[in-house]
Design an enzyme around this catalytic site. Structure first.
Site, PDB file in Angstrom:
ATOM      1  N   GLY A   1       0.759  -1.239   0.000  1.00  0.00           N
ATOM      2  CA  GLY A   1       0.000   0.000   0.000  1.00  0.00           C
ATOM      3  C   GLY A   1       0.790   1.290   0.000  1.00  0.00           C
TER       4      GLY A   1
ATOM      5  N   GLU B   1       3.735  -6.958   1.625  1.00  0.00           N
ATOM      6  CA  GLU B   1       3.261  -7.260   0.260  1.00  0.00           C
ATOM      7  C   GLU B   1       3.241  -5.987  -0.581  1.00  0.00           C
ATOM      8  OE1 GLU B   1      -0.707  -8.431   1.221  1.00  0.00           O
ATOM      9  OE2 GLU B   1      -0.097 -10.239   2.285  1.00  0.00           O
TER      10      GLU B   1
ATOM     11  N   ARG C   1       2.916  -1.422  -5.804  1.00  0.00           N
ATOM     12  CA  ARG C   1       3.163  -0.145  -6.474  1.00  0.00           C
ATOM     13  C   ARG C   1       4.532   0.450  -6.138  1.00  0.00           C
ATOM     14  NH1 ARG C   1      -0.997   3.219  -7.980  1.00  0.00           N
ATOM     15  NH2 ARG C   1      -2.327   2.078  -6.516  1.00  0.00           N
TER      16      ARG C   1
ATOM     17  N   ARG D   1      -5.310   3.847 -15.491  1.00  0.00           N
ATOM     18  CA  ARG D   1      -5.462   4.501 -14.181  1.00  0.00           C
ATOM     19  C   ARG D   1      -6.210   5.838 -14.247  1.00  0.00           C
ATOM     20  NH1 ARG D   1      -1.604   6.165 -11.941  1.00  0.00           N
ATOM     21  NH2 ARG D   1      -2.382   5.902  -9.843  1.00  0.00           N
TER      22      ARG D   1
ATOM     23  N   TYR E   1      -9.419   5.695 -11.934  1.00  0.00           N
ATOM     24  CA  TYR E   1      -9.278   6.350 -10.621  1.00  0.00           C
ATOM     25  C   TYR E   1      -9.098   7.858 -10.732  1.00  0.00           C
ATOM     26  CZ  TYR E   1      -7.408   1.574  -9.867  1.00  0.00           C
ATOM     27  OH  TYR E   1      -7.189   0.221  -9.850  1.00  0.00           O
TER      28      TYR E   1
ATOM     29  N   CYS F   1     -12.930   4.878 -28.401  1.00  0.00           N
ATOM     30  CA  CYS F   1     -14.233   5.516 -28.545  1.00  0.00           C
ATOM     31  C   CYS F   1     -14.955   5.586 -27.207  1.00  0.00           C
ATOM     32  CB  CYS F   1     -15.055   4.751 -29.580  1.00  0.00           C
ATOM     33  SG  CYS F   1     -14.144   4.588 -31.111  1.00  0.00           S
ATOM     34  N   GLU F   2     -14.410   6.377 -26.285  1.00  0.00           N
ATOM     35  CA  GLU F   2     -14.983   6.610 -24.955  1.00  0.00           C
ATOM     36  C   GLU F   2     -14.499   7.990 -24.527  1.00  0.00           C
ATOM     37  OE1 GLU F   2     -16.470   4.456 -22.625  1.00  0.00           O
ATOM     38  OE2 GLU F   2     -16.202   2.516 -23.610  1.00  0.00           O
TER      39      GLU F   2
ATOM     40  N   TYR G   1       0.298  -1.116 -12.214  1.00  0.00           N
ATOM     41  CA  TYR G   1      -1.124  -1.041 -12.541  1.00  0.00           C
ATOM     42  C   TYR G   1      -1.359  -0.385 -13.902  1.00  0.00           C
ATOM     43  CZ  TYR G   1      -1.370  -2.408  -7.699  1.00  0.00           C
ATOM     44  OH  TYR G   1      -1.198  -3.085  -6.518  1.00  0.00           O
TER      45      TYR G   1
END
Ligand SMILES: *Cc1c(COP(=O)(O)O)cnc(C)c1O
Length: 424
Positions: free
Chosen positions: A248, A285, A288, A324, A328, A354-355, A382
């Protein structure tokens, strides 16, 4: 005399006479050789990131398990395996990947809220180190699978400590409303139950409170809560050999100032020692913070398009390569690979998909023309591991750079790759 200017916050990326290089390797030359979009990773950045954790754990019984969902490319996994890391996996697919590069099974831990029986069987057969169990129902199923295989599964139970990591809601995982882990007040009962199941061997406790955490406060709060539980669980006669504190830790995307890994662990270890648990094996763990700023994505400007309200800079990388921002609202810096003289304009940097959600950066000041190369920074974590084939776009190629040399670790996906599994 050539001028070398490191990019602020990116010690392994520098401009050499205006040209961007990663560990001394020219991004322009790599793009010409391998095409764009192209992910380029610095091996040294990864090793330095690991070294910061190892400094924090100097003299301790500790294991860094790289959370491979951040970047599961085989060439990246191999860097960490060779450096002695274990791995945190979240699927049978990740297990197969990490076994493919020869990782030690005993250093693999298996997290995730929805492990299937098949995945459990696969991990037991491989002889992984520990299952991080996320619910009481999973305890029952794992017990059955282990007994059927004639084995005992080593487990820890993931505790939800109910602390707010103060990050994006989609990457907060240790709050009461999240799907992850067992609630703090159910923990002792869950451990007592697990200890009675013959197919399970309780070995540890774990938590993971979220991602892109930039403040030590939530970690210190979570550690106190976990240590409270270690006391309560051990008072019932169950011994916890390891404490796994999850991942994290954030990285610098946009002037963010997360604590350094070694400084953070100095504080956390002081708490662990003060409460008398300094003899336990410590596991973490991190994902990132092990790869995030090792990577850049090199992309070509296809078109610039002046608009009524906004100017658009349309690039050949898109949300399928760099998800990302769309997922987010994340910020990733975008810089020219080769500096161009002339006035900058303000652009929304967007992909071809196309978005309207297919944007990579908003309101960026850039002096660019079509054909120029841009580097999207902080693209090690990520990005490639979340890449998709949306709009039938092939996934990008990846290059690992080390000591002035470069190695292609993933060739660009072909149309043949994409069509191979389909029938009509
Ligand atoms: C995603 C994840 C991690 C890694 O998180 P980072 O923020 O990338 O360090 C670690 N543990 C678990 C259980 C995870 O789901």
């Amino acid at each position: 005399m050539s001028a070398v200017r490191p990019l602020p916050g990116h010690p392994h990326i520098a401009r050499h006479d205006g040209l961007l290089k990663v560990e001394g390797v020219s991004l322009d030359a790599l793009a010409r050789e391998h095409g764009t979009p192209l992910f380029v990773y610095s091996k040294q950045w990864m090793l330095d990131a690991l070294a910061a954790y190892q400094r924090g754990f100097a003299g301790r019984n500790a294991l860094v398990c790289y959370a491979m969902k951040a970047n599961s490319s085989l060439g990246v996994l191999r860097v960490f395996a060779e450096a002695g890391c274990g791995f945190d996996i979240v699927s049978g697919g990740e297990l197969a990947r990490v076994l493919a590069i020869g990782a030690e099974p005993a250093k693999i831990i298996f997290s995730g809220v929805g492990k299937t029986r098949a995945e459990m069987g696969q991990a037991l057969a491989a002889g992984i180190g520990c299952f991080n169990v996320e619910s009481e129902a999973e305890l029952e199923v794992l017990n059955e699978v282990a007994l059927a295989a004639g084995q005992r599964a080593r487990i820890s139970i993931r505790i939800n400590p109910n602390v707010d990591p103060k990050t994006h809601p989609y990457i907060s995982t240790g709050l009461k409303g999240n799907k992850f882990g067992v609630a703090h007040d159910r923990a002792v009962a869950a451990y007592q139950h697990a200890a009675r199941l013959p197919g399970l061997e309780v070995v540890g406790i774990d938590c993971h409170i979220g991602s892109q955490i930039t403040d030590a406060g939530p970690y210190l709060d979570a550690m106190e809560k976990i240590l409270d539980l270690v006391e309560a669980i051990e008072a019932t006669g169950i011994r916890l050999h390891h404490i796994d504190f999850g991942g994290g830790l954030g990285i610098d995307y946009n002037g963010d100032t997360p604590p350094a890994a070694d400084a953070l662990w100095k504080q956390l270890l002081a708490r662990i020692d003060a409460r008398g648990f300094g003899d336990r094996q410590l596991m973490i763990e991190p994902g990132r913070s092990m790869v995030g700023n090792a990577g850049v994505c090199v992309t070509e400007v296809l078109y610039t398009k002046p608009g009524e309200d906004k100017n658009f800079c349309i690039i050949d990388a898109a949300m399928n390569d760099l998800p990302r921002p769309a997922m987010y609202q994340a910020f990733q810096a975008i810089v020219p690979v080769s500096e161009r003289a002339g006035a900058a304009s303000t652009y929304d940097v967007v992909g071809p998909i196309c978005e309207s959600g297919d944007w990579i950066g908003r309101d960026r000041a850039l002096a660019v023309q079509s054909g120029d190369l841009l580097a999207v920074l902080s693209a090690g974590a990520y990005c490639m591991s979340m890449a998709s084939n949306y709009n039938t776009r092939g996934r990008a190629a990846e290059v690992l750079v080390s000591g002035g040399g470069a190695k292609l670790i993933r060739r660009r996906e072909t149309m043949g790759d994409q069509l191979a599994s389909e029938r009509f």
